[in-house]
Enzyme design. Structure first.
Site, PDB file in Angstrom:
ATOM      1  N   GLY A  23       0.819  -1.209   0.000  1.00  0.00           N
ATOM      2  CA  GLY A  23       0.000   0.000   0.000  1.00  0.00           C
ATOM      3  C   GLY A  23       0.853   1.259   0.000  1.00  0.00           C
ATOM      4  O   GLY A  23       1.970   1.268   0.516  1.00  0.00           O
ATOM      5  N   GLU A  54      -1.245   5.512   2.779  1.00  0.00           N
ATOM      6  CA  GLU A  54      -1.122   6.078   4.108  1.00  0.00           C
ATOM      7  C   GLU A  54       0.318   6.332   4.525  1.00  0.00           C
ATOM      8  O   GLU A  54       0.577   7.115   5.436  1.00  0.00           O
ATOM      9  CB  GLU A  54      -1.806   5.148   5.125  1.00  0.00           C
TER      10      GLU A  54
END
Ligand SMILES: Cc1cc2nc3c(=O)[nH]c(=O)nc-3n(C[C@H](O)[C@H](O)[C@H](O)COP(=O)(O)OP(=O)(O)OC[C@H]3O[C@@H](n4cnc5c(N)ncnc54)[C@H](O)[C@@H]3O)c2cc1C
Ligand code: SF4
Ligand code: FES
Ligand code: FES
Lengths: 754, 168, 315
Positions: free
Chosen positions: A710, A713
Site C-alpha cells: 500500500g 497512508e
C-alpha cells in the site's frame, strides 16, 4: 492453503512483458473527472425527481431529548415529512445482526431519545426542494435534559483504562534499563483531534422498486454499507443495491455508514419517491468521525554511542463512550527501532465527544509525531546526526516479535533521501541560518506503516469483441483503484489497456473489502490478478480444445498472451477472434485472494524517510514550508503517477498536521469550536512549496503474488515530525504540541529572547 | 422568480425560489452537476464557475443576481474526447485524485490565467507595477482559493505550469 | 435560509428608498458575506435589494488629487487598478492578502467594509452570542480561542473586524461617501465608520438603515512609504490573526478590535521621532492586557514594528 512461497513464482505481472505495470498511465476515470461528468452520489439522476432531506442535529453532548416541536416545520412550505425519535419508522435495535455474516450491524437513525454526542441527528426534515428543507429544519425546536458529560480530554486522564482485549507489551526490563541509561529522553507530545474534511460531504440518494432499495452513496466499504442498511431496515441484504462509483475523498472517514444512508432509504420508502440527503459541511465535523487526540509519553535510554537500551512509547487517547475504537498510536513503534528493553501500550478515555475513528494511517499518523521528534531530541543530546542515530538502531529482525522482515529498506530511504534533498546543507546547530526575517532549518523523520492483505474476490469477463471487463465491489476514493485494476487486468491477460473496462462500487459485484488501511490496491488488485489468471486458464483451455483454433492441441504450457493475441510460438490468433468464434456469449470467471498461511511469519511494512526545510518568521512565529522530499519503499509500484500522487498527498497531510490542523474542543459545550473550512485549516496550495517524492525499486514477494504494497497512508506517517524537527533546527525552539501555530512558535521564540 | 442566464452558450430561463444559489440552480435545475458543493460557504472553491469570464464561487451567489450573465461551467469547457487544454493538462499530470475539487480547480485555472494575462497582481507579486510573471509561487497563491483535500497540489502546479509556460 | 424577495435596484435612490422603508430589507452586493450568514440564519432579511450593478463600480480621480472608488467596485478590480498599485500599494496589498481570487472577484468595496466578524461563536447559532442575539451572552469570553480583541473590547463582545482592506483604508485616511435615507449625501472617515462593541455589539457602524455606501474616497497618497503585513495560520485563504498597515506616518491595525484600529499613539510616537519598535510599543501599551491577550499583544507589537520599518516610516 497458499504459502508466500507460491507468490515468489514469476507471473505475468511480475514479468510485466507488456510494460503496463509501473507505467504512469493516466487515470482510468480521469476524463470523466476533469469534465465534471463522473456522477458522485448526490449527482446521480434518479428515476424521478427526488425530495431533499436535511438533518437536525443535537446541541448538547450527552443527555435526553425531552421534547421536539415540529409543528412549524411541518407547516412550512414544501415539507413532506418531519421525523424525530418519536415517529421515525421502526428500525432494528442498534447492534442487531439478523444475518450473522453481515459485516456491519444495524445502526438506527433517530433511534431513541438519547443524545450521545454533540451533532448527533435528532430530527430529519424532507421537503420538495433543498431551500424549503433547509429552512424547515431550522424551525424544528428541540428541548434537552442535559447530563454531565466527559468532554475535556486533558482533564480526564484519571479515567483512562486499557483498551479492550489489550495488554501493554513488556520486553526485557524497561524500567531498569531506563534508570541505568547514560543518556535519556523523557518527553510528552500531544496531537489534537483532527478531521478528515473530505471535499465531498457524506451524501446518499435512495429509491425503491417494490421491496428493493437502490442507494447511491459515498462510502468506502461497499458490503459494510449494504449490510448496515439491510440490518437497520431489517430486510435481506439482497434487497439492498448499493452503488458508490465515485467518492469525493474518504480517508477513513467514510468507512462506515451514516444517517444519510439510513434516512434517505427510510424516507424514500415512506414517500414513495427518491430522496437524497447530504450532510452540510458544518454537520460533517461533529456528525462523522474524527481522529482522536493522542497524548504520547516517549522515554528513550541510550548508550553514548547511540544504541538504544530502553524504549517506551505510551499513548493515551479517547473514543466515544459507546464505542471501542482505539487509536493505536504506539503500535508502529514496536517494529521500528532495535532496543532490548521495551514498553509500549495504550490507554483509552471514554468520552462524550463525537465518535473517534480511523483517519488516514490511524496509529502511525499521530503516533510518529512523537517518537520521530524524540529521536531528533536524542540525536542532538548524543551529538549524532539524526540519520546516523536511526542507522545505529536499525534492527536485523523485528525488535518485538523476532520475526524476519519481509523486506526493509528504511536505511536506503534515509540515505538516498539525504543525498537528493541535500541534507548535508543542514547546520546541526539550531538557529544559525537566516534568510531576512526568516529563520531556516531542516528536519527529517522516518516513516513506517503496516502492510495488509484481506480476503477479496473479483470477476472478469471477456466478450466476443475481446473487450475485458473487471467487476469488483471495490471503491476508488481518489486512490487510483480504477486505474491499477485496469493495469493489472491488462498485464495479466496481455491485452492493451484500451481493451479493459473496470466497473466497481456496486454491491452486486464480487466483494472486496473496500478502501482503508492502505490495503486496497494489494487486496483488490490481487483478487483481480487471480481472476485474470483464471481467465487466462479458461482461454487457454478454450483455444487448445477448439479444432478451429490455430492453437488446437496445445501444448497448453506454451500458451502466451501478448498484445491481445493468444499464441503458441508462431501459431496465434487474437482473443477477439477466439472468443468471438468459440464462446460468442463471452466468458466470465472469478478469482479470489486470501492471506497466505505463513504471511504472519514475516514482519511486513512499508517504509520511508521525510526531509523538510522550513522558514520560521522571527517576527510573527509563522512557519512556512520551503522544501520537502520523501523517499519510500512500498513494494512494486503499479502506477508511477497515481502512486506518487498518493504519497505526496499523504506528505501534505503531514504538513497540515504539523502546522494548522486542529479541531479544538470547547469543554463548556462539548463541541468543536471550529466546524467549517474557514476555521479548520487544511493546507491550501500556497502552503505546499517544492514538495516531491520518489519510490525505491522494490518487490515484496511475501506480500501477495504481485509483490505490491500500500502507498495511501505511508506518506503521512512521520511527515509532520520532519516539519517539527525542522522548526527546531531553524529556531532552537522545541515544540511538542501539535499543530505548531504562530502563537506557540512565537511564545517559544520570545522565551529564547528572540 | 424568473431569471435568464446563458449557460455554456445556451440561454436558459428558470423560475425558481429566490433562495436558489447559482450553484444549486446549475446542479439541481439544469442538470449540470459538474460544479461541486464542498462547503456551500465560499470556503473551498469546489463550486468555482466562470461568470462573464471571471471565476467566482457559485455557492455565494443567488441565481437572481446573474440575470443576463454568461456562465461557463466545467461542462462548457470540454467533454471526454474533446478536452479543454486545462482539462487535458490536469489529466496528464494527475492533478486530481478523488476528483471532487477538480471541476472547480479547472474553472479556477481558466479564470486565473486570464487574470494573469490581464496583468493582475497577487500577494506574491514583489513589484506591483511590473508585468505579471507566473512563477510557481504566483500560481500557488492564485490557486489557493481551491482546496484539494486529496492534496494534489504539486500535480496541479505541474499542470498549470505546462499551460503557463516555464517561468522560473 | 429564510424566504425573501429580491429586487435589482434601478438606481441608488431607489435602492436607498427600498431599504429605508422596509425594516426587513438589506442591500446585497457581492453576497459573499451576507449570503454566507443568511444560509446559517444569522442574517434573516426578508427583502434583498441588489446594488451590485449600480453604476458606481468604477474608479475616478478626485479634484484633490486622490481617488474615488465606487462602492460596488469589486475588490479584485480595485487591487488590479494601475493607479492603486502605483500610488496606494498598501491598499492593493491589503486586498490581495484577503480571501481568495474567486471571492475578491465578487466582494465589493462597500461589502468588504461592512463584513461581519468571523468569531466562531457568532457563526455557531447553537451558542450564545450577544452580537447575534443581544442579551444571550458572549461565548467567546472564557472560551478556548485566543484571538479576540485587544483594544476596546467590552464585557458584551470581544470580536474583531477582520477586513484587510479596511485596515489599509484606515491608514490611508480614506472616507466613505454615502447616500442617506433622505436622499442626501454624507462623508464619514473610514476610521469613524465602525463602532466599538460597548453594550450593543449588534450595532456595528454609524450608518442609518438604508444608508448606502456609494464610494470610498482616498486623499492624495501620503508622503513616505507604505507597507502591509498580515499574520495567519496558513499561507493563504485565511483570515488574519493580526494585520498592520502603514502609510507614511499613519498606522492602522486589523483583527485587534471591533473596528479597524487606527494606531494614533504609534503615529504620535513616530511624529516625535520614535523608532519603529518604540512606536509599536507605545500603541500596545494601551491594549487591554490580560493572560489571554498577552500573546496577541506581543504579536501585534512585533508585527507593527517590522511593518513600520518596512515602510521606512520611522526615523
Ligand atoms: C471563506 C472566506 C474567506 C474570507 N477571507 C477574508 C480575508 O482574509 N480578509 C478579508 O478582508 N475578508 C475576507 N472575507 C470576507 C470578504 O472580504 C467579504 O465577504 C466581502 O468583502 C464582502 O463583500 P460583498 O460585496 O460580497 O458583501 P455582501 O455580502 O454583499 O454584503 C455585506 C454587507 O454589506 C452590506 N452592503 C453591501 N453593499 C453595500 C452598500 N453599497 N452600502 C451599504 N451596505 C452595503 C450588505 O447589506 C451586507 O450587510 C472572506 C470571506 C470568505 C467567505
Ligand atoms: S465575541 Fe462578540 S461575536 Fe463573538 S460570541 Fe462574543 S458577542 Fe458574539
Ligand atoms: S462550495 Fe462554494 S466555495 Fe465551497
Ligand atoms: S482531488 Fe480530491 S479534493 Fe482534490
Amino acid at each position: 492453503m497458499t504459502s508466500v512461497r507460491d507468490w515468489a513464482e514469476p507471473n505475468p505481472v511480475t514479468e510485466n512483458r507488456g510494460g503496463v505495470i509501473g507505467k504512469g498511465v493516466d487515470r482510468y476515470e480521469g476524463a470523466l473527472k476533469v469534465t465534471g461528468t463522473a456522477p458522485y452520489a448526490y449527482d446521480t439522476v434518479a428515476p424521478s425527481p427526488p425530495a431533499i432531506g436535511v438533518l437536525v442535529t443535537a446541541t448538547i453532548p450527552r443527555g435526553r431529548v425531552t421534547s421536539v416541536d415540529t409543528a412549524a416545520a411541518e407547516a412550512a412550505p414544501g415539507v413532506q415529512l418531519v421525523w424525530t425519535h418519536l415517529n421515525v419508522p421502526a428500525q432494528a435495535p442498534r447492534g442487531t445482526r439478523a444475518n450473522p455474516r453481515s459485516q456491519r450491524a444495524s445502526n438506527p437513525a433517530l433511534g431513541s431519545d438519547r443524545v450521545e454526542y454533540y451533532g448527533q441527528s435528532v430530527a430529519f426534515v424532507v421537503a420538495d426542494t433543498f431551500e424549503n428543507a433547509r429552512a424547515a429544519a431550522e424551525l424544528v425546536k428541540v428541548a434537552y435534559a442535559a447530563e454531565p458529560a466527559v468532554v475535556d480530554f486533558m482533564a480526564s486522564f484519571d479515567q483512562a483504562t486499557l483498551p479492550p482485549d489489550e495488554e501493554d507489551v513488556h520486553i526485557g526490563d524497561f524500567h531498569g534499563a531506563f534508570a541505568a541509561a547514560p543518556v535519556t529522553i523523557d518527553e510528552t507530545y500531544f496531537s489534537p483531534i483532527q478531521n478528515h474534511v473530505q471535499m465531498e460531504p457524506c451524501a446518499t440518494i435512495a429509491w425503491w422498486e417494490g421491496d428493493k432499495v437502490t442507494v447511491h452513496t459515498s462510502i468506502q466499504m461497499v458490503k459494510g454499507g449494504q449490510h448496515a442498511l439491510a440490518e437497520t431496515l431489517a430486510i435481506p441484504s439482497s434487497d439492498v443495491h448499493l452503488l458508490t462509483r465515485y467518492i469525493g475523498g474518504g480517508f477513513g472517514g467514510k468507512g462506515q455508514p451514516y444517517d444519510d444512508l439510513i434516512l434517505s432509504a427510510l424516507a424514500a420508502r415512506a414517500l414513495k419517491r427518491p430522496v437524497k440527503v447530504a450532510y452540510t459541511r458544518q454537520q460533517m465535523f461533529h456528525g462523522t468521525i474524527h481522529r482522536p487526540a493522542v497524548d504520547m509519553r516517549v522515554r528513550l535510554g541510550a548508550e553514548p554511542n547511540g544504541r538504544l537500551t530502553a524504549f517506551a512509547v505510551e499513548a493515551t487517547t479517547h473514543c466515544a463512550r459507546a464505542a471501542t475504537f482505539t487509536e493505536h498510536a504506539a503500535n508502529f513503534s514496536r517494529n521500528l527501532y532495535a532496543a532490548p528493553n521495551r514498553l509500549t501500550g495504550h490507554r483509552l478515555v471514554r468520552m462524550d465527544l463525537p465518535h473517534a475513528g480511523p483517519m488516514r494511517a490511524p496509529g502511525e499518523a499521530p503516533g510518529m509525531l512523537s517518537l520521530e521528534c524524540a529521536m531528533d531530541e536524542l540525536a542532538e543530546k548524543l551529538g549524532l546526526d539524526p540519520i546516523e542515530l536511526r542507522i545505529r538502531n536499525e534492527p536485523d529482525i523485528d525488535p518485538e516479535t523476532g520475526k524476519p522482515f519481509s523486506i526493509r529498506q528504511l536505511v536506503r530511504c534515509m540515505t538516498e533521501g539525504a543525498q537528493r534533498f541535500g541534507w548535508e546543507r543542514r547546520n546541526p546547530v539550531p538557529g544559525q541560518v537566516r534568510d531576512g526575517r526568516w529563520m531556516v532549518g531542516m528536519g527529517m523523520a522516518a516513516a513506517i506503516r503496516g502492510n495488509f492483505l484481506l480476503p477479496a474476490k473479483a470477476g472478469v469477463r471477456i466478450d466476443a469483441g475481446g473487450i475485458i471487463t473487471l467487476r469488483q465491489g471495490m471503491t476508488d476514493i481518489g486512490t487510483g483503484t480504477y486505474t491499477i485494476l485496469a493495469q493489472i487486468t491488462a498485464e495479466t491477460l496481455g491485452v492493451p489497456l484500451g481493451h479493459v473496462r473496470v466497473e466497481i462500487g456496486d454491491s452486486d459485484f464480487p466483494p472486496a473489502p473496500g478502501s482503508g488501511g492502505q490495503f486496497g490496491a494489494a487486496t483488490a488488485g490481487s483478487a483481480a490478478f487471480e481472476a485474470g489468471m483464471n481467465l487466462r486458464r479458461a482461454l487457454t483451455e478454450l483455444a487448445v480444445g477448439d479444432p478451429n483454433s490455430p492453437l488446437y492441441g496445445g501444448p497448453a504450457e506454451y500458451v502466451t498472451f501478448e498484445n491481445g493475441v493468444i499464441a503458441i510460438e508462431n501459431r496465434s490468433e487474437t482473443l477477439a477472434a477466439l472468443v468471438g468464434r468459440a464462446a460468442p456469449d463471452g466468458i466470465y470467471v472469478e478469482g479470489s485472494i486470501s492471506p497466505a498461511a505463513d504471511a504472519r511469519d514475516y514482519s511486513q511494512h512499508t517504509y520511508g524517510a521525510h526531509f523538510a526545510e522550513v522558514g520560521v518568521n522571527q517576527v510573527t512565529g509563522e512557519v512556512r514550508l520551503r522544501k520537502m522530499f520523501g523517499v519510500f519503499a512500498a513494494g512494486r509500484i503499479l502506477n508511477a503517477k497515481t502512486a506518487k500522487s498518493q504519497i505526496t498527498g499523504g506528505m501534505i497531510w503531514g504538513v497540515g498536521t504539523a502546522l494548522t490542523e486542529v479541531n479544538a474542543v470547547d469543554p463548556r459545550f462539548g463541541s468543536f469550536v471550529n466546524q467549517d473550512m474557514a476555521e479548520y485549516l487544511a493546507p491550501v496550495h500556497a502552503d505546499i512549496v517544492d514538495l516531491d517524492a520518489m519510490f525505491l525499486d522494490e518487490a515484496d514477494d511475501k506480500a501477495n503474488p504481485m509483490g505490491i504494497k500500500g502507498v495511501g497512508e505511508l506518506g503521512i506517517a512521520g511527515a509532520g515530525a520532519a516539519i517539527a524537527n525542522a522548526i527546531y533546527n531553524a529556531t532552537g525552539v522545541r515544540l511538542r504540541d501539535y499543530p505548531m501555530t504562530p502563537d506557540k512558535v512565537l511564545a517559544g521564540l520570545m522565551a529564547k529572547g528572540l | 422568480m424568473r431569471t435568464t442566464i446563458t449557460v455554456n452558450g445556451t440561454a436558459r430561463t428558470l423560475d425558481v425560489d429566490p433562495r436558489t444559489t447559482l450553484l444549486d440552480a446549475l446542479r439541481e435545475h439544469l442538470g449540470l452537476t459538474g460544479s461541486k458543493k464542498g462547503c456551500d460557504h465560499g470556503q473551498c472553491g469546489a463550486c468555482t464557475v466562470l461568470v462573464n469570464g471571471v471565476r467566482i464561487n457559485s455557492c455565494l451567489s443567488i441565481l437572481a443576481m446573474h440575470d443576463g450573465d454568461q456562465v461557463t461551467t466545467i461542462e462548457g469547457l470540454g467533454q471526454p474526447g474533446a478536452l479543454h487544454p486545462v482539462q487535458q493538462a490536469f489529466l496528464e499530470r494527475d492533478a486530481l485524485q478523488c476528483g471532487y475539487c477538480t471541476p472547480g480547480q479547472i474553472c479556477s485555472t481558466v479564470g486565473m490565467l486570464q487574470e494573469a494575462a490581464d496583468g493582475w497582481a497577487s500577494k506574491e507579486t514583489a513589484d506591483l507595477s511590473a508585468p505579471t510573471a507566473l512563477t510557481d509561487a504566483e500560481i500557488r497563491e492564485r490557486m489557493s482559493g481551491n482546496i484539494c483535500r486529496c492534496s494534489a497540489y504539486p500535480q496541479i502546479l505541474a499542470a498549470i505550469r505546462d499551460l503557463a509556460g516555464e517561468v522560473a | 435560509m429564510k424566504p425573501f424577495t429580491y429586487e435589482r435596484a434601478a438606481d441608488a435612490k431607489a435602492a436607498v428608498k427600498a431599504v429605508a422603508e422596509n425594516p426587513g430589507a438589506k442591500f446585497l452586493a457581492g453576497g459573499t458575506n451576507l449570503l454566507d450568514l443568511m444560509k446559517l440564519e444569522i442574517e434573516t432579511p426578508t427583502h434583498l435589494v441588489d446594488v451590485g450593478r449600480l453604476p458606481f463600480a468604477g474608479i475616478e480621480a478626485t479634484d484633490e488629487g486622490g481617488l474615488r472608488i465606487g462602492g460596488a467596485m469589486t475588490n479584485a478590480k480595485l487591487a488590479a487598478h494601475p493607479k492603486v498599485r502605483e500610488l496606494y500599494p498598501v491598499l492593493a496589498r491589503a486586498i490581495l492578502a484577503g480571501a481568495s481570487g474567486q471571492l475578491r472577484n465578487k466582494a465589493t468595496t462597500a461589502g468588504n467594509l461592512l463584513q461581519r466578524t468571523r468569531c466562531d461563536y457568532f457563526y455557531d447559532t447553537a451558542k450564545p452570542c450577544n452580537k447575534r442575539e443581544p442579551g444571550s451572552g458572549c461565548s467567546a469570553i472564557g472560551g478556548p480561542g485566543g484571538y479576540g480583541a485587544i483594544f476596546g473590547a467590552s464585557e458584551a463582545c470581544i470580536a474583531t473586524h477582520t477586513s484587510d482592506m479596511a485596515v489599509a483604508l484606515t491608514a490611508l485616511d480614506a472616507s466613505v461617501e454615502t447616500m442617506t435615507p433622505d436622499g442626501g449625501a454624507r462623508t464619514i472617515k473610514v476610521e469613524a465608520l465602525h463602532r466599538l462593541p460597548g453594550a450593543s455589539p449588534q450595532v456595528e457602524t454609524d450608518l442609518a438603515a438604508g444608508e448606502l455606501i456609494t464610494a470610498v474616497v482616498l486623499p492624495p497618497p501620503p508622503a513616505g512609504g507604505q507597507a502591509y503585513a498580515k499574520v495567519r495560520d496558513r499561507a493563504s485563504y485565511a483570515h488574519g490573526l493580526a494585520m498592520v498597515a502603514v502609510a507614511g506616518g499613519r498606522v492602522a491595525f486589523g483583527a485587534v478590535a471591533h473596528k479597524p484600529w487606527r494606531a494614533e499613539k504609534a503615529e504620535a510616537a513616530l511624529a516625535a521621532g520614535a523608532s519603529a519598535a518604540e512606536a509599536a510599543s507605545a500603541e500596545v501599551a494601551g491594549a487591554d492586557a490580560d493572560d489571554r491577550r498577552a500573546h496577541k499583544i506581543a504579536l501585534v507589537r512585533r508585527l507593527a514594528a517590522a511593518t513600520i520599518e518596512d515602510a521606512g516610516s520611522a526615523r
